[in-house]
Scaffold this motif. Structure first.
Motif, PDB file in Angstrom:
ATOM      1  N   LEU A   7       0.858  -1.198   0.000  1.00  8.02           N
ATOM      2  CA  LEU A   7       0.000   0.000   0.000  1.00  8.02           C
ATOM      3  C   LEU A   7       0.886   1.237   0.000  1.00  8.02           C
ATOM      4  N   THR A  32       1.519  -6.460  -6.242  1.00  8.34           N
ATOM      5  CA  THR A  32       0.628  -5.340  -6.575  1.00  8.34           C
ATOM      6  C   THR A  32       0.936  -4.177  -5.643  1.00  8.34           C
ATOM      7  N   VAL A  34      -0.627  -0.257  -4.546  1.00 10.11           N
ATOM      8  CA  VAL A  34      -1.785   0.644  -4.669  1.00 10.11           C
ATOM      9  C   VAL A  34      -1.344   2.067  -4.353  1.00 10.11           C
ATOM     10  N   ILE A  74      -1.986  -0.297  -9.129  1.00 11.29           N
ATOM     11  CA  ILE A  74      -3.420   0.008  -9.107  1.00 11.29           C
ATOM     12  C   ILE A  74      -3.593   1.434  -8.621  1.00 11.29           C
ATOM     13  N   ARG A  75      -4.245   2.244  -9.421  1.00  9.27           N
ATOM     14  CA  ARG A  75      -4.518   3.622  -9.010  1.00  9.27           C
ATOM     15  C   ARG A  75      -5.768   3.607  -8.141  1.00  9.27           C
ATOM     16  N   LEU A  90     -10.744  -0.735  -1.283  1.00  6.91           N
ATOM     17  CA  LEU A  90     -10.426   0.597  -1.793  1.00  6.91           C
ATOM     18  C   LEU A  90     -11.660   1.490  -1.689  1.00  6.91           C
TER      19      LEU A  90
END
Ligand SMILES: Cc1cc2nc3c(=O)[nH]c(=O)nc-3n(C[C@H](O)[C@H](O)[C@H](O)COP(=O)(O)OP(=O)(O)OC[C@H]3O[C@@H](n4cnc5c(N)ncnc54)[C@H](O)[C@@H]3O)c2cc1C
Length: 413
Positions: A7, A32, A34, A74-75, A90
């Motif tokens: 994150l 991933t 974010v 990931i936006r 999210l």
């Protein structure tokens, strides 16, 4: 397929995904990260923006360009972590499952936490910060227009990221007005919640002397309760009037940390200070400013921590004990004006000491001593940040602090 979810794609998050992508096979591991924004800011550069020493474009790059291929970016903004379900929600409603989670969402200045700071009608008129990109850019105009009066440099409370940055600002603003022939019309005050210039005794004495030499008055133990008009008011009812206030607002971790039940009163994640593992959940780690580590919040700490974490993580996912132990290593250049800077290097147990770094006698950097070479080191750090640190490339500086080159004060050896 195992899932590592990180994150925040700031300093720590970017370094960790880039390092681990090289070490974890893509066939078995999905990585991933974010991040809400599409731009990455080099925050140490904010110090130079108010003085026109850096152009704004020099401190920004597109986030995507800094994340290794094979890492999913990931936006989005995290709303909460649900450890019991092993997932992150999210704000836009998406849900991301994880096997391992790294919280690297940093801290942000929160002027809303001090009555009268954001809501008193003076924000970005006579009250500025340089801990945000917009604040640092706006402050450049305010300094240019400031023709005389009392300028107060102020820290709301500790901990803040880069705890030497307000001192650096005080030294640079003194130099700025001297060079423009306006210094005799400007009264400089340094208001701090600490008993002296810095947290550790040897450095505090040295930096305190430097404030005195520059005729910057120190107001120690000043804990602001509120701002009324153009005055700072402390809990013990001291009042500091200002014409221009340059404040470092309270620094807090992300609100989702509190919503997830993972944080302390400042939304920092309690972790083991040697392994960064959450004290509450075995598969959650916090790196960088987001963690409640008892060392400086700094990019250098994020870098040394990411080195230790990477080795540990590879052991941990193999079911082996984590053998790396972070020692709190931090180093920071302290810009002092006139093309000079100091360097401090310390860890959980050893305070900043005089000497040379990284090599004994040779240096080239001088610890706790003003020198042009340190200033050049600080400027070169921006190149290192973009080209070596963020990509996760190895650099020849050990993650652990070394005593080589350091001089113990008399009576302590
Ligand atoms: C003025 C100034 C000067 C500094 N000078 C120095 C220096 O000289 N040397 C040094 O070593 N350090 C310095 N620092 C400190 C350094 O920049 C930070 O310590 C470092 O960036 C911390 O990295 P981080 O990854 O923990 O946090 P950050 O780099 O702040 O990254 C956090 C990321 O998390 C993202 N995020 C936040 N909330 C959410 C959410 N809800 N969901 C998803 N993502 C989220 C943010 O958008 C951000 O990209 C300075 C800082 C400032 C402000």
């Amino acid at each position: 397929m195992r899932r590592l979810l990180v994150l925040g794609a700031g300093t720590a998050g970017t370094m960790v995904v880039n390092k681990l992508r090289r070490r974890l096979p893509s066939a078995n591991w999905r990585i991933t990260v974010v991040e809400p924004g599409d731009q990455h800011f080099y925050q140490p550069g904010y110090l130079f923006l108010p003085f026109g020493a850096y152009a704004p474009r020099q401190v920004v790059k597109p986030t995507r360009s800094l994340i290794a291929g094979g890492v999913e970016l990931i936006r989005g903004e995290v709303d909460r972590v649900v450890p019991a379900d092993g997932e992150v929600r999210l704000c836009d409603g998406r849900t991301l499952p994880y096997d391992y989670l790294v919280i690297a969402t940093g801290v942000t200045p929160r002027p809303d936490q001090t009555p009268g700071m954001l809501d008193g009608g003076q924000w970005r008129k006579t009250i500025f910060d340089f801990y945000t990109y917009d604040g640092a850019v706006a402050l450049a105009d305010a300094l240019d227009r400031f023709d005389g009066g009392r300028l107060v440099v102020h820290i709301t409370d500790m901990p803040i990221k880069c705890p030497v940055a307000p001192l650096e600002f005080a030294f640079l603003v003194d130099d700025y007005f001297r060079q423009r022939g306006r210094r005799d019309r400007v009264e400089l005050v340094y208001a701090t919640p600490l008993p002296g210039a810095f947290t550790k005794p040897v450095a505090s004495a040295r930096l305190g002397t430097m404030l005195d030499e520059r005729k910057i008055a120190v107001e120690p133990d000043f804990l602001v309760e509120q701002i009324k008009g153009k005055s700072l008011i402390s809990y013990d009812e001291r009042e500091i009037p200002f014409d221009l206030l340059v404040t470092v607002p309270l620094n807090m971790g992300a609100d989702f940390v509190a919503r997830s039940g993972l944080g302390n009163e400042l939304n920092l994640v309690p972790v083991d200070r040697h392994t960064f593992r959450s004290k509450a959940y075995g598969n959650i780690f916090a790196l960088g400013d987001a963690a409640d580590l008892p060392t400086s919040k700094a990019g250098s700490v994020a870098h040394f921590a990411a080195e230790v974490f990477t080795g540990n993580f590879l052991e941990h996912i193999d079911g082996r004990p984590m053998t790396g132990s972070f020692d709190g290593h931090a180093n920071c250049f302290v810009e002092s004006g006139g093309g000079k800077a100091l360097l401090i290097d310390f860890n959980y147990d050893t305070e900043p000491l005089p000497g040379t770094y990284p090599l004994p006698a040779v240096g080239p950097f001088r610890l706790l001593t003003e020198a042009p070479v340190n200033h050049w080191g600080k400027l070169a750090f921006r190149w290192m940040y973009w080209n070596l640190l963020l990509p996760g490339r190895p650099i020849p500086l050990p993650a652990h602090m070394s005593m080589a080159g350091k001089h113990l004060p008399a009576g302590k050896d």
